[in-house]
Structures are given as structure tokens and as C-alpha cells.
Scaffold this motif. Structure first.
Motif, PDB file in Angstrom:
ATOM      1  N   LEU A  10       0.827  -1.207   0.000  1.00 19.26           N
ATOM      2  CA  LEU A  10       0.000   0.000   0.000  1.00 19.26           C
ATOM      3  C   LEU A  10       0.864   1.262   0.000  1.00 19.26           C
ATOM      4  N   GLU A  11       1.962   1.208   0.723  1.00 17.76           N
ATOM      5  CA  GLU A  11       2.896   2.356   0.743  1.00 17.76           C
ATOM      6  C   GLU A  11       3.500   2.575  -0.634  1.00 17.76           C
ATOM      7  N   LEU A  12       3.920   1.485  -1.267  1.00 19.12           N
ATOM      8  CA  LEU A  12       4.514   1.559  -2.606  1.00 19.12           C
ATOM      9  C   LEU A  12       3.486   2.030  -3.631  1.00 19.12           C
ATOM     10  N   LYS A  13       2.271   1.551  -3.497  1.00 15.93           N
ATOM     11  CA  LYS A  13       1.184   1.934  -4.402  1.00 15.93           C
ATOM     12  C   LYS A  13       0.948   3.432  -4.352  1.00 15.93           C
ATOM     13  N   ASN A  14       0.881   3.978  -3.169  1.00 10.09           N
ATOM     14  CA  ASN A  14       0.644   5.417  -3.016  1.00 10.09           C
ATOM     15  C   ASN A  14       1.816   6.229  -3.553  1.00 10.09           C
ATOM     16  N   LYS A  15       3.012   5.753  -3.302  1.00 11.16           N
ATOM     17  CA  LYS A  15       4.221   6.455  -3.750  1.00 11.16           C
ATOM     18  C   LYS A  15       4.291   6.524  -5.269  1.00 11.16           C
ATOM     19  N   LYS A  16       3.869   5.470  -5.940  1.00 12.46           N
ATOM     20  CA  LYS A  16       4.002   5.381  -7.400  1.00 12.46           C
ATOM     21  C   LYS A  16       2.724   5.775  -8.144  1.00 12.46           C
ATOM     22  N   ASN A  17       1.700   6.196  -7.436  1.00  7.70           N
ATOM     23  CA  ASN A  17       0.408   6.530  -8.040  1.00  7.70           C
ATOM     24  C   ASN A  17      -0.113   5.352  -8.857  1.00  7.70           C
ATOM     25  N   ALA A  18      -0.214   4.219  -8.169  1.00  4.93           N
ATOM     26  CA  ALA A  18      -0.694   2.996  -8.801  1.00  4.93           C
ATOM     27  C   ALA A  18      -2.082   2.641  -8.273  1.00  4.93           C
ATOM     28  N   ILE A  19      -2.769   1.810  -9.028  1.00  9.35           N
ATOM     29  CA  ILE A  19      -4.065   1.281  -8.614  1.00  9.35           C
ATOM     30  C   ILE A  19      -3.990  -0.238  -8.703  1.00  9.35           C
ATOM     31  N   ILE A  20      -4.523  -0.911  -7.694  1.00  8.47           N
ATOM     32  CA  ILE A  20      -4.520  -2.374  -7.672  1.00  8.47           C
ATOM     33  C   ILE A  20      -5.932  -2.882  -7.941  1.00  8.47           C
ATOM     34  N   LEU A  21      -6.058  -3.710  -8.968  1.00 14.34           N
ATOM     35  CA  LEU A  21      -7.345  -4.281  -9.359  1.00 14.34           C
ATOM     36  C   LEU A  21      -7.295  -5.787  -9.159  1.00 14.34           C
ATOM     37  N   ALA A  22      -8.363  -6.354  -8.622  1.00 13.50           N
ATOM     38  CA  ALA A  22      -8.398  -7.797  -8.392  1.00 13.50           C
ATOM     39  C   ALA A  22      -9.719  -8.378  -8.871  1.00 13.50           C
ATOM     40  N   HIS A  23      -9.639  -9.483  -9.572  1.00  6.04           N
ATOM     41  CA  HIS A  23     -10.842 -10.188 -10.001  1.00  6.04           C
ATOM     42  C   HIS A  23     -11.463 -10.902  -8.814  1.00  6.04           C
ATOM     43  N   TYR A  24     -12.782 -11.140  -8.904  1.00  3.48           N
ATOM     44  CA  TYR A  24     -13.508 -11.847  -7.845  1.00  3.48           C
ATOM     45  C   TYR A  24     -12.902 -13.213  -7.512  1.00  3.48           C
ATOM     46  N   TYR A  25     -12.184 -13.824  -8.454  1.00  4.36           N
ATOM     47  CA  TYR A  25     -11.668 -15.169  -8.243  1.00  4.36           C
ATOM     48  C   TYR A  25     -10.298 -15.189  -7.567  1.00  4.36           C
ATOM     49  N   GLN A  26      -9.744 -14.023  -7.272  1.00 10.57           N
ATOM     50  CA  GLN A  26      -8.454 -13.971  -6.595  1.00 10.57           C
ATOM     51  C   GLN A  26      -8.580 -14.417  -5.139  1.00 10.57           C
ATOM     52  N   THR A  27      -7.451 -14.729  -4.510  1.00  9.86           N
ATOM     53  CA  THR A  27      -7.457 -15.158  -3.114  1.00  9.86           C
ATOM     54  C   THR A  27      -7.904 -14.003  -2.218  1.00  9.86           C
ATOM     55  N   PRO A  28      -8.453 -14.307  -1.034  1.00  8.41           N
ATOM     56  CA  PRO A  28      -8.921 -13.243  -0.135  1.00  8.41           C
ATOM     57  C   PRO A  28      -7.853 -12.199   0.200  1.00  8.41           C
ATOM     58  N   GLU A  29      -6.610 -12.634   0.449  1.00  5.41           N
ATOM     59  CA  GLU A  29      -5.575 -11.661   0.828  1.00  5.41           C
ATOM     60  C   GLU A  29      -5.249 -10.695  -0.306  1.00  5.41           C
ATOM     61  N   VAL A  30      -5.366 -11.157  -1.552  1.00  8.97           N
ATOM     62  CA  VAL A  30      -5.146 -10.259  -2.693  1.00  8.97           C
ATOM     63  C   VAL A  30      -6.336  -9.310  -2.848  1.00  8.97           C
ATOM     64  N   GLN A  31      -7.546  -9.827  -2.695  1.00  6.46           N
ATOM     65  CA  GLN A  31      -8.728  -8.965  -2.767  1.00  6.46           C
ATOM     66  C   GLN A  31      -8.680  -7.873  -1.697  1.00  6.46           C
ATOM     67  N   GLU A  32      -8.107  -8.203  -0.552  1.00  8.12           N
ATOM     68  CA  GLU A  32      -8.091  -7.253   0.564  1.00  8.12           C
ATOM     69  C   GLU A  32      -7.171  -6.052   0.327  1.00  8.12           C
ATOM     70  N   ILE A  33      -6.185  -6.183  -0.562  1.00  4.21           N
ATOM     71  CA  ILE A  33      -5.301  -5.040  -0.841  1.00  4.21           C
ATOM     72  C   ILE A  33      -5.744  -4.262  -2.080  1.00  4.21           C
ATOM     73  N   ALA A  34      -6.779  -4.762  -2.753  1.00  5.97           N
ATOM     74  CA  ALA A  34      -7.209  -4.142  -4.016  1.00  5.97           C
ATOM     75  C   ALA A  34      -7.998  -2.866  -3.778  1.00  5.97           C
ATOM     76  N   ASP A  35      -7.842  -1.919  -4.688  1.00  3.25           N
ATOM     77  CA  ASP A  35      -8.669  -0.705  -4.674  1.00  3.25           C
ATOM     78  C   ASP A  35     -10.062  -1.012  -5.203  1.00  3.25           C
ATOM     79  N   PHE A  36     -10.109  -1.924  -6.169  1.00  9.44           N
ATOM     80  CA  PHE A  36     -11.393  -2.324  -6.753  1.00  9.44           C
ATOM     81  C   PHE A  36     -11.380  -3.822  -7.006  1.00  9.44           C
ATOM     82  N   ILE A  37     -12.530  -4.455  -6.791  1.00  8.13           N
ATOM     83  CA  ILE A  37     -12.718  -5.883  -7.061  1.00  8.13           C
ATOM     84  C   ILE A  37     -13.902  -5.998  -8.022  1.00  8.13           C
ATOM     85  N   GLY A  38     -13.768  -6.830  -9.037  1.00  6.42           N
ATOM     86  CA  GLY A  38     -14.868  -6.945  -9.993  1.00  6.42           C
ATOM     87  C   GLY A  38     -14.586  -7.993 -11.040  1.00  6.42           C
ATOM     88  N   ASP A  39     -15.374  -7.957 -12.134  1.00  7.88           N
ATOM     89  CA  ASP A  39     -15.106  -8.857 -13.249  1.00  7.88           C
ATOM     90  C   ASP A  39     -14.124  -8.196 -14.199  1.00  7.88           C
TER      91      ASP A  39
END
Length: 303
Positions: A10-39
């Protein structure tokens, strides 16, 4: 260790102006760091409309490709480099070109679960939620539909007036479910509603109380007022968001519905990809523009 790694990401994401996207089928820990979850398409659209410079796509290759097609000026990273889609790999550009030559009057509708090369040869792209509408709206009575024969057969049922030429492709996770799996699950609960993804084959779809995409399933359960239990017949990763939105409802899954490719992405992969800018998606510009046309036509025909 996991919480520490999440904080670093999350620190690196903010520093680099990045966005994390995760599909609904990803593991819970990956979904938990995502800015958006969807198809897949929903996330690509979010990526395009977002002001981030870097898109970290936690999914499989065709999803990251779609994001790059829609956002050519952004850096798109796929943390799990080997995360492919076996169904997408069942359709090649060369084989599609041959089929188009045999059916010169047919329009090509490709599921978004396709490579960028296949999208470039298609007239329009579709998702599981808008495929029926797009086939109804396209100006042709003859349709080549690829790569998923099960979604294509579902569309044919809904649009019988059109002739759909089905590709012999399928999702290995959805296609392995048989009618007996549903029968056994229903023995465990008398008040069970069965929700089925259209990537399942017809005998399974015929047993459904509801057929729809991942997002549609979540919405159905969230809005349903019946005192029911739910059998969710799709990849088990959807349960993280399903339970989060419906903590007081009871769910059943089919345990063997796990996509190995969707589960490849680990927190370590996300961190390393963002830290080292690894696994960037690069698409040649002329190819990107051809693929973009099929995605733009989806917006027009899917209205």
C-alpha cells in the motif's frame, strides 16, 4: 508477515500513483489489498477512468491485456507472469481467420476471455452479462461465437432467431461440473437456491434458479429477500465478496471449482511487480487499435 507485506504494498502503491485491481476469483488476501474488485471488463473500465499512472492487475493475462488496450498511456503490470487462461488459449487468431473465410457473411463475437490477437479479428467483444444483448443487437443473423461453447449455447437459447456457430472451447473449471453435483448438493438443504454461471454446460444450467455473471450473482443474493441458502456454482474465490456483502446468509460451494491460474497471484508477486516494475504488458499499437474497436463496439451494442 502478511500484514507487514500488505503495508509495504500500500505504501509503494501510493508512492508510485498505482491502482490495484483484483478479479472476484483472486485469493482473499489479494482482494483485501485491491482498490477495486470486480469482473474483467468492469475492472478494465475502472482502470481507464482512473487517474493512476500504473495499473496492477491481479487476474490473468487477457484481463491485463484488455486494460492495456483501453489505457495505452498507462503502465499495466500482471504480477503473476504465468497466469494465463486455458479457455482463451483454445482460440487462436490463425484458426479464427480460417473460420471467418468459411463463413464470410458471419459477424464475430468474442468473449472477453480471449487474447488480444483474437479480439483484433473480432467485430465485437462481450462479457457473460451482456452477451445476449450484443448478439441480439448485432447486424447479422450468422454469428461466430468464441471461445466458450457453453456461454455461446446459452446465448443461442436466448436468441433462437440467430444462427450461432460455436467454437469448441470451454472453461475447465465450469465445464467439469455435472448435473449429479447439483443433485448431491441439494440433498443437503431443502431450501437451496442454485446460482449458475453461464460458462457451465446446459444440463447444469437447466437446474439453476438463477443464471448470471459473477457480479450478477452477488447482486442477486444481496437483493434476495427469501430465507434461503445458496449454492454458488462458479469459482470459489467469489465467496470472499459474497460473504462480505451478505454476512448473515448461508452459502454452499462445489469445492473442486478452483481456477489454478486465478490463484497464482500472491502478495509477494504484487509487491515485487510494483517494486521492480516487472511483467509489464506491451501491445503493438496497430494490434491494440484493432482490438480496441471490438471493445468499443461492445459499449455500443451492449447498451
Amino acid at each position: 508477515m502478511t500484514e507487514s507485506l500488505k503495508e509495504k504494498i500500500l505504501e509503494l502503491k501510493n508512492k508510485k500513483n498505482a491502482i490495484i485491481l483484483a478479479h472476484y476469483y483472486q485469493t482473499p488476501e489479494v482482494q483485501e489489498i485491491a482498490d477495486f474488485i470486480g469482473d474483467s471488463y468492469q475492472l478494465s473500465k475502472i482502470a481507464k477512468e482512473n487517474s493512476a499512472d500504473i495499473i496492477v492487475f491481479c487476474g490473468v493475462k487477457f484481463m491485463a491485456e484488455s486494460a492495456k488496450v483501453l489505457s495505452p498511456n498507462k503502465t499495466v503490470l500482471l504480477p503473476a507472469e504465468k497466469a494465463g487462461c486455458p479457455m482463451a488459449d483454445m482460440a487462436t487468431a490463425d484458426a479464427l481467420a480460417d473460420l471467418k473465410n468459411k463463413h464470410k457473411d458471419a459477424k464475430v463475437v468474442c468473449y472477453i476471455n480471449s487474447s488480444v490477437e483474437v479480439k483484433a479479428l473480432s467485430d465485437v467483444c462481450c462479457t457473460s452479462s451482456n452477451a445476449v444483448k450484443i448478439v441480439k443487437n448485432i447486424a447479422s443473423d450468422n454469428i461466430i461465437f468464441l471461445p466458450d461453447k457453453n456461454l455461446g449455447s446459452y446465448v443461442q437459447e436466448q436468441v433462437p432467431e440467430k444462427n450461432i456457430i460455436l467454437w469448441n472451447g470451454f472453461c475447465k473449471v465450469h465445464n467439469m461440473i455435472v448435473r449429479e453435483d447439483i443433485i448431491e448438493a441439494k440433498k443437503k438443504s431443502e431450501n437451496l437456491k442454485v446460482l449458475v454461471h453461464p460458462e457451465c454446460w446446459k444440463p447444469v444450467r437447466d437446474m439453476a434458479d438463477f443464471i448470471g455473471s459473477t457480479g450478477a450473482m452477488i447482486n442477486y443474493v444481496t437483493e434476495d429477500k427469501d430465507n434461503a441458502e445458496y449454492l454458488i456454482v462458479t469459482e470459489t474465490g467469489i465467496m470472499h465478496k459474497m460473504k462480505e456483502k451478505n454476512p448473515n446468509k448461508k452459502f454452499h460451494t462445489l469445492d473442486n471449482m478452483v481456477c489454478v491460474n486465478m490463484k497464482m497471484t500472491k502478495l509477494e508477486d504484487v509487491y515485487k511487480s510494483l517494486l521492480e516494475m516487472k511483467n509489464e504488458i506491451i501491445i503493438e499499437e496497430s494490434l491494440r487499435k484493432k482490438a480496441l474497436a471490438s471493445l468499443e463496439n461492445m459499449l455500443i451494442l451492449g447498451r
